[in-house]
Design a protein around this motif. Structure first.
Motif, PDB file in Angstrom:
ATOM      1  N   VAL A  78      -9.482   1.147  -1.711  1.00  0.00           N
ATOM      2  CA  VAL A  78      -8.698   1.122  -0.472  1.00  0.00           C
ATOM      3  C   VAL A  78      -7.208   1.125  -0.805  1.00  0.00           C
ATOM      4  O   VAL A  78      -6.767   0.449  -1.733  1.00  0.00           O
ATOM      5  N   VAL A  79      -6.466   1.912  -0.054  1.00  0.00           N
ATOM      6  CA  VAL A  79      -5.010   1.977  -0.197  1.00  0.00           C
ATOM      7  C   VAL A  79      -4.407   1.567   1.132  1.00  0.00           C
ATOM      8  O   VAL A  79      -4.661   2.205   2.161  1.00  0.00           O
ATOM      9  N   ARG A  80      -3.656   0.482   1.122  1.00  0.00           N
ATOM     10  CA  ARG A  80      -3.118  -0.044   2.379  1.00  0.00           C
ATOM     11  C   ARG A  80      -1.732  -0.651   2.166  1.00  0.00           C
ATOM     12  O   ARG A  80      -1.432  -1.147   1.079  1.00  0.00           O
ATOM     13  N   ASP A  81      -0.925  -0.658   3.238  1.00  0.00           N
ATOM     14  CA  ASP A  81       0.308  -1.436   3.254  1.00  0.00           C
ATOM     15  C   ASP A  81      -0.071  -2.898   3.509  1.00  0.00           C
ATOM     16  O   ASP A  81      -0.998  -3.178   4.275  1.00  0.00           O
ATOM     17  N   SER A  89       7.099  -6.454   2.839  1.00  0.00           N
ATOM     18  CA  SER A  89       5.931  -5.579   2.933  1.00  0.00           C
ATOM     19  C   SER A  89       5.867  -4.760   1.659  1.00  0.00           C
ATOM     20  O   SER A  89       6.898  -4.448   1.061  1.00  0.00           O
ATOM     21  N   LYS A  90       4.664  -4.435   1.251  1.00  0.00           N
ATOM     22  CA  LYS A  90       4.475  -3.594   0.080  1.00  0.00           C
ATOM     23  C   LYS A  90       3.610  -2.423   0.522  1.00  0.00           C
ATOM     24  O   LYS A  90       2.551  -2.625   1.111  1.00  0.00           O
ATOM     25  N   LEU A  91       4.101  -1.224   0.239  1.00  0.00           N
ATOM     26  CA  LEU A  91       3.449  -0.035   0.789  1.00  0.00           C
ATOM     27  C   LEU A  91       2.410   0.527  -0.180  1.00  0.00           C
ATOM     28  O   LEU A  91       2.596   0.499  -1.399  1.00  0.00           O
ATOM     29  N   ALA A  92       1.339   1.042   0.401  1.00  0.00           N
ATOM     30  CA  ALA A  92       0.323   1.796  -0.346  1.00  0.00           C
ATOM     31  C   ALA A  92      -0.202   1.052  -1.574  1.00  0.00           C
ATOM     32  O   ALA A  92      -0.243   1.594  -2.668  1.00  0.00           O
ATOM     33  N   THR A  93      -0.595  -0.194  -1.379  1.00  0.00           N
ATOM     34  CA  THR A  93      -1.212  -0.936  -2.480  1.00  0.00           C
ATOM     35  C   THR A  93      -2.666  -0.486  -2.647  1.00  0.00           C
ATOM     36  O   THR A  93      -3.348  -0.161  -1.674  1.00  0.00           O
ATOM     37  N   THR A  94      -3.123  -0.439  -3.901  1.00  0.00           N
ATOM     38  CA  THR A  94      -4.444   0.114  -4.232  1.00  0.00           C
ATOM     39  C   THR A  94      -5.370  -0.987  -4.735  1.00  0.00           C
ATOM     40  O   THR A  94      -5.039  -1.685  -5.694  1.00  0.00           O
ATOM     41  N   TRP A  95      -6.498  -1.103  -4.078  1.00  0.00           N
ATOM     42  CA  TRP A  95      -7.451  -2.166  -4.382  1.00  0.00           C
ATOM     43  C   TRP A  95      -8.844  -1.577  -4.529  1.00  0.00           C
ATOM     44  O   TRP A  95      -9.124  -0.496  -4.008  1.00  0.00           O
ATOM     45  N   VAL A 139     -11.886  -8.050  -2.604  1.00  0.00           N
ATOM     46  CA  VAL A 139     -11.421  -7.150  -3.660  1.00  0.00           C
ATOM     47  C   VAL A 139     -11.344  -7.891  -4.990  1.00  0.00           C
ATOM     48  O   VAL A 139     -10.992  -9.067  -5.050  1.00  0.00           O
ATOM     49  N   HIS A 140     -11.679  -7.159  -6.071  1.00  0.00           N
ATOM     50  CA  HIS A 140     -11.632  -7.753  -7.412  1.00  0.00           C
ATOM     51  C   HIS A 140     -10.796  -6.922  -8.365  1.00  0.00           C
ATOM     52  O   HIS A 140     -10.677  -7.269  -9.545  1.00  0.00           O
ATOM     53  N   LEU A 157      -9.997 -12.135  -0.522  1.00  0.00           N
ATOM     54  CA  LEU A 157     -10.143 -11.414   0.728  1.00  0.00           C
ATOM     55  C   LEU A 157      -8.939 -10.490   0.901  1.00  0.00           C
ATOM     56  O   LEU A 157      -7.819 -10.836   0.500  1.00  0.00           O
ATOM     57  N   LEU A 158      -9.161  -9.318   1.474  1.00  0.00           N
ATOM     58  CA  LEU A 158      -8.067  -8.408   1.836  1.00  0.00           C
ATOM     59  C   LEU A 158      -8.290  -7.966   3.276  1.00  0.00           C
ATOM     60  O   LEU A 158      -9.277  -7.306   3.585  1.00  0.00           O
ATOM     61  N   VAL A 159      -7.376  -8.391   4.139  1.00  0.00           N
ATOM     62  CA  VAL A 159      -7.428  -8.025   5.560  1.00  0.00           C
ATOM     63  C   VAL A 159      -6.044  -7.473   5.916  1.00  0.00           C
ATOM     64  O   VAL A 159      -5.223  -8.154   6.523  1.00  0.00           O
ATOM     65  N   PRO A 160      -5.788  -6.227   5.509  1.00  0.00           N
ATOM     66  CA  PRO A 160      -4.399  -5.750   5.511  1.00  0.00           C
ATOM     67  C   PRO A 160      -3.799  -5.526   6.886  1.00  0.00           C
ATOM     68  O   PRO A 160      -2.572  -5.422   6.995  1.00  0.00           O
TER      69      PRO A 160
END
Ligand SMILES: Nc1nc2c(c(=O)[nH]1)N[C@H]1C(S)=C(S)[C@@H](COP(=O)(O)O)O[C@H]1N2
Ligand SMILES: [Mo]
Length: 205
Positions: A78-81, A89-95, A139-140, A157-160
């Motif tokens: 998943v790629v999310r801000d 804010s951090k843009l386009a983080t990859t998990w 996410v791990h 947990l990731l709930v962007p």
């Protein structure tokens, strides 16, 4: 490195001292290239051998995954801000991680709310609907690497779509509840829902 400072956040509300106005950013946020660490306490060191993730339903049923069981579940990239209430804010983080849709697939529940609890006992609440339909993951991996302990490793947990304090690091249990119950920051004045686009930082926002 930054540390959480909720009192300063409240006093300086509405003033970030930085340029604003990008259409792609929620109100009051600025973009950082860094990945700040915000932890209310020490980083718990959880060994994979003793790590467990559970989902506990409102009837007391417990669904549990050991680390190997968790790793055997289908993972997604998943790629999310991401948006922190302290205004970065951090843009386009990859998990990489497991969708809550996958974890909830065999869970029978009529609950409307969830309370996430971490190793180290941090808690945060959110409606169960916000964990479903491709909106939340455990996410791990981050940026192609195992998730670093200070960012919530082994898994968080990731709930962007909500402010990042809802994304509990070192997740241990998700309790499904008929009634909402406030977590660590929500108890001291942070919003029960925390939608960055509606700038729901504090109670009453
Ligand atoms: N267990 C735990 N999870 C947590 C926190 C915490 O203190 N403990 N802080 C929250 C807050 S306020 C934010 S902004 C993000 C920060 O994640 P990061 O340290 O990876 O940037 O984690 C959230 N999850
Ligand atoms: Mo935060």
């Amino acid at each position: 490195m930054q540390v959480a400072d909720s009192s300063r956040g409240i006093v300086s509300r509405g003033f970030s001292g930085r340029p604003r106005g990008s259409a792609a950013l929620p109100p009051g946020q600025y973009v950082t290239p860094d990945f700040p660490v915000l932890s209310a306490g020490p980083t718990p060191r959880v060994r994979p051998e003793s790590w467990q993730l559970s989902i506990t339903t409102e009837t007391g049923a417990v669904h549990r995954w050991t680390w190997p069981q968790f790793l055997s579940l289908p993972a997604e990239s998943v790629v999310r801000d991401i948006h922190c209430v302290t205004t970065w804010s951090k843009l386009a983080t990859t998990w990489e991680g497991v969708s809550l849709d996958t974890l909830l697939a065999d869970v029978q529940t009529e609950a409307g709310y969830a309370l996430a609890t971490s190793y180290g006992d941090y808690t945060t609440n959110l409606p169960l609907a916000d964990l479903r339909n491709g909106k939340a993951w455990v996410v791990h991996r981050y940026d192609g690497q195992p998730l670093a302990p200070e960012h919530g490793g082994p898994a968080r947990l990731l709930v962007p779509h909500l402010y990042l304090w809802k994304s509990a690091k070192w997740i241990r249990d998700i309790a499904l509840r008929r009634e909402d119950k406030r977590g660590f920051w929500e108890n001291v004045g942070y919003h029960d829902y925390g939608d960055p686009w509606r700038e729901q930082r504090y109670w009453g926002d």
